[in-house]
Design a protein around this motif. Sequence first.
Motif, mmCIF file in Angstrom:
data_model
loop_
_atom_site.group_PDB
_atom_site.id
_atom_site.type_symbol
_atom_site.label_atom_id
_atom_site.label_comp_id
_atom_site.label_asym_id
_atom_site.label_seq_id
_atom_site.Cartn_x
_atom_site.Cartn_y
_atom_site.Cartn_z
ATOM 1 N N VAL A 80 -10.592 10.770 9.020
ATOM 2 C CA VAL A 80 -10.675 9.777 7.944
ATOM 3 C C VAL A 80 -11.559 10.301 6.816
ATOM 4 O O VAL A 80 -11.224 10.164 5.630
ATOM 5 N N LEU A 81 -12.684 10.907 7.154
ATOM 6 C CA LEU A 81 -13.598 11.437 6.128
ATOM 7 C C LEU A 81 -12.920 12.520 5.291
ATOM 8 O O LEU A 81 -13.144 12.597 4.081
ATOM 9 N N CYS A 82 -12.091 13.342 5.933
ATOM 10 C CA CYS A 82 -11.363 14.374 5.184
ATOM 11 C C CYS A 82 -10.440 13.737 4.146
ATOM 12 O O CYS A 82 -10.356 14.206 3.000
ATOM 13 N N GLU A 83 -9.760 12.671 4.539
ATOM 14 C CA GLU A 83 -8.853 12.003 3.602
ATOM 15 C C GLU A 83 -9.619 11.223 2.541
ATOM 16 O O GLU A 83 -9.205 11.171 1.374
ATOM 17 N N MET A 84 -10.745 10.631 2.918
ATOM 18 C CA MET A 84 -11.546 9.891 1.932
ATOM 19 C C MET A 84 -12.112 10.824 0.873
ATOM 20 O O MET A 84 -12.111 10.501 -0.323
ATOM 21 N N ALA A 96 -3.376 6.169 7.243
ATOM 22 C CA ALA A 96 -2.045 5.899 6.680
ATOM 23 C C ALA A 96 -2.159 5.274 5.297
ATOM 24 O O ALA A 96 -1.371 5.591 4.390
ATOM 25 N N LYS A 97 -3.135 4.411 5.125
ATOM 26 C CA LYS A 97 -3.349 3.772 3.818
ATOM 27 C C LYS A 97 -3.826 4.791 2.785
ATOM 28 O O LYS A 97 -3.408 4.768 1.624
ATOM 29 N N LEU A 98 -4.678 5.715 3.213
ATOM 30 C CA LEU A 98 -5.241 6.708 2.290
ATOM 31 C C LEU A 98 -4.219 7.750 1.850
ATOM 32 O O LEU A 98 -4.265 8.221 0.713
ATOM 33 N N VAL A 99 -3.307 8.117 2.745
ATOM 34 C CA VAL A 99 -2.342 9.179 2.418
ATOM 35 C C VAL A 99 -1.033 8.618 1.878
ATOM 36 O O VAL A 99 -0.104 9.369 1.598
ATOM 37 N N ASN A 100 -0.971 7.295 1.741
ATOM 38 C CA ASN A 100 0.231 6.658 1.203
ATOM 39 C C ASN A 100 0.537 7.191 -0.193
ATOM 40 O O ASN A 100 -0.366 7.559 -0.958
ATOM 41 N N ASP A 101 1.829 7.241 -0.514
ATOM 42 C CA ASP A 101 2.235 7.740 -1.835
ATOM 43 C C ASP A 101 1.659 6.892 -2.972
ATOM 44 O O ASP A 101 1.404 7.400 -4.067
ATOM 45 N N GLU A 102 1.459 5.600 -2.687
ATOM 46 C CA GLU A 102 0.892 4.722 -3.711
ATOM 47 C C GLU A 102 -0.624 4.889 -3.764
ATOM 48 O O GLU A 102 -1.306 4.793 -2.753
ATOM 49 N N GLN A 103 -1.146 5.137 -4.953
ATOM 50 C CA GLN A 103 -2.588 5.304 -5.107
ATOM 51 C C GLN A 103 -3.313 3.982 -4.844
ATOM 52 O O GLN A 103 -2.778 2.901 -5.082
ATOM 53 N N LEU A 104 -4.544 4.096 -4.361
ATOM 54 C CA LEU A 104 -5.353 2.904 -4.139
ATOM 55 C C LEU A 104 -5.643 2.235 -5.476
ATOM 56 O O LEU A 104 -5.943 2.895 -6.468
ATOM 57 N N THR A 105 -5.556 0.918 -5.490
ATOM 58 C CA THR A 105 -5.876 0.174 -6.708
ATOM 59 C C THR A 105 -7.382 0.113 -6.899
ATOM 60 O O THR A 105 -8.158 0.486 -6.013
ATOM 61 N N LYS A 106 -7.804 -0.396 -8.054
ATOM 62 C CA LYS A 106 -9.231 -0.516 -8.330
ATOM 63 C C LYS A 106 -9.914 -1.402 -7.291
ATOM 64 O O LYS A 106 -11.010 -1.088 -6.809
ATOM 65 N N ASP A 107 -9.264 -2.505 -6.924
ATOM 66 C CA ASP A 107 -9.832 -3.405 -5.909
ATOM 67 C C ASP A 107 -9.893 -2.730 -4.552
ATOM 68 O O ASP A 107 -10.863 -2.905 -3.796
ATOM 69 N N GLU A 108 -8.860 -1.973 -4.218
ATOM 70 C CA GLU A 108 -8.840 -1.273 -2.925
ATOM 71 C C GLU A 108 -9.906 -0.188 -2.869
ATOM 72 O O GLU A 108 -10.510 0.039 -1.807
ATOM 73 N N ILE A 109 -10.161 0.475 -3.990
ATOM 74 C CA ILE A 109 -11.229 1.489 -4.036
ATOM 75 C C ILE A 109 -12.564 0.838 -3.714
ATOM 76 O O ILE A 109 -13.372 1.375 -2.926
ATOM 77 N N ALA A 110 -12.824 -0.327 -4.300
ATOM 78 C CA ALA A 110 -14.088 -1.034 -4.049
ATOM 79 C C ALA A 110 -14.231 -1.354 -2.560
ATOM 80 O O ALA A 110 -15.321 -1.221 -1.984
ATOM 81 N N VAL A 111 -13.131 -1.768 -1.934
ATOM 82 C CA VAL A 111 -13.165 -2.077 -0.501
ATOM 83 C C VAL A 111 -13.370 -0.808 0.322
ATOM 84 O O VAL A 111 -14.180 -0.777 1.263
#
Length: 476
Positions: free
Chosen positions: A309-313, A252-267
């Motif tokens: 999850v891997l498909c979305e990542m 759900a977090k990965l497919v959210n309309d809001e893009q991951l932030t730089k900090d979230e990408i690192a996590v």
Amino acid sequence: MAAPRPQPARLSGIMVPAPIQDLEALRALTALFKEQRNRETAPRTIFQRVLDILKRSSHAVELACRDPTQVEHLASSLQLITECFRCLRNACIECSVNQNSIRNLDTIGVAVDLILLFRELRVEQDALLTAFRCGLQFLGNIASRNEDSQSIVWVHAFPELFMSCLNHPDKKIVAYCSMILFTSLNPERMKELEENLNIAINVIEAHQKQPESEWPFLIITDHFLKNPELVRAMYAKLSHQERVTLLDLMIAKLVNDEQLTKDEIAVFLHHAELIAGSFVDQCRSVLKLTAEQHAGDEEVLATIRLLDVLCEMTANTELLGYLQVFPGLLEGVIDLLRMIHVTGNDTTNIFSTSGCVRAEGDVSNMAEGFKSHLIRLIGNLCYKNKDNQDKVNELDGIPLILDSCSIDDSNPFLTQWVVYAIRNLTEDNSQNQDLIAKLEDQGLADASLLKKMGFEVEKRGEKLILKSTRDPPPRD
């Protein structure tokens, strides 16, 4: 002759019944504190008197804990306790002055101790549940947007109150406790949570039981998923069903309309390591589905969700590069695709291709779409990556992918993902293009499928050329 009724007291210009020890007076205060102007002008002495009532009334609860026969005599005390909590709860709404005044009287400690006594009673009285709920609401309100109060709540409530309330059978108690935990958590306290993993697991369980409740959901998405160390430690202890719940929220977090932030990408790069490693280790468990007795295997369902999850990542360009070079991932996916393809062709089982398309929405097994997602993942891992394109060729993956393309109602959009994967495998890769051309010439690749991909095979002398049928881009 009856004693004369005491004159009403004043609350900063507002008439309230007196004395305050009276239940009606408490109810009047509760009603008054619904108004912001009354909250802002309340004298500190009011809260001391409410606290005194709370302390006196709590003695009856303590007695009932020591002597269960006294539970039936709790009614009047529970009424007063409930109204005290309601009064204090309302006083704290958007009023930091009252939050501070009430906190400085050590009301938080008294409230937490009383709530823990409620849990100890373990009786299903409506009056007790109401007092329990109002006490938690008070703790949530006094901690709201007030870091000093959050610190005191955490000191008194962690870990015992959370352990006691997150698995309570009453949904509202679980929700209010989750609200307090969400409000109180910060990066430092997350470290304490790592040492008390059962609380984190209880939050996952709460979301699993009450997916409609916002607070467990927010704890997981806004706190847990930002802490890869906690996620890794927790994942090892979760049941397979709980893992599926956590992985669904990650999706759900990965497919959210809001893009991951730089900090979230690192996590999420840390999460990618956990997910890919777990899939490589566990992917063969899916083969258990070929046996009927494993049709509802929870371990298999968790493994299938890892693939999702891997498909979305890998659909995220910021995470793709890391996963394209993850040791054993591409090889494991191709190996698994080959095994389920062979197994599905050799015997009739859950991976066998169906010859007709069922009505939309008819899902007969947990492996629906599994082959499609394997091929999708291969396509993603080969996107603009020649090393992986060549590796798929070396592992005889291209004929396998082409042979997987058929009408299969267990694998929606299978043909489209085959088309996508072949395009990524042949982009700027003449060796893979030549191989597909030879396969078509030998009748091992469907010419109509190649046409869908935007290719056709052309013979030039003794050489076969895989030629694009798509129009070239217009020149400037």
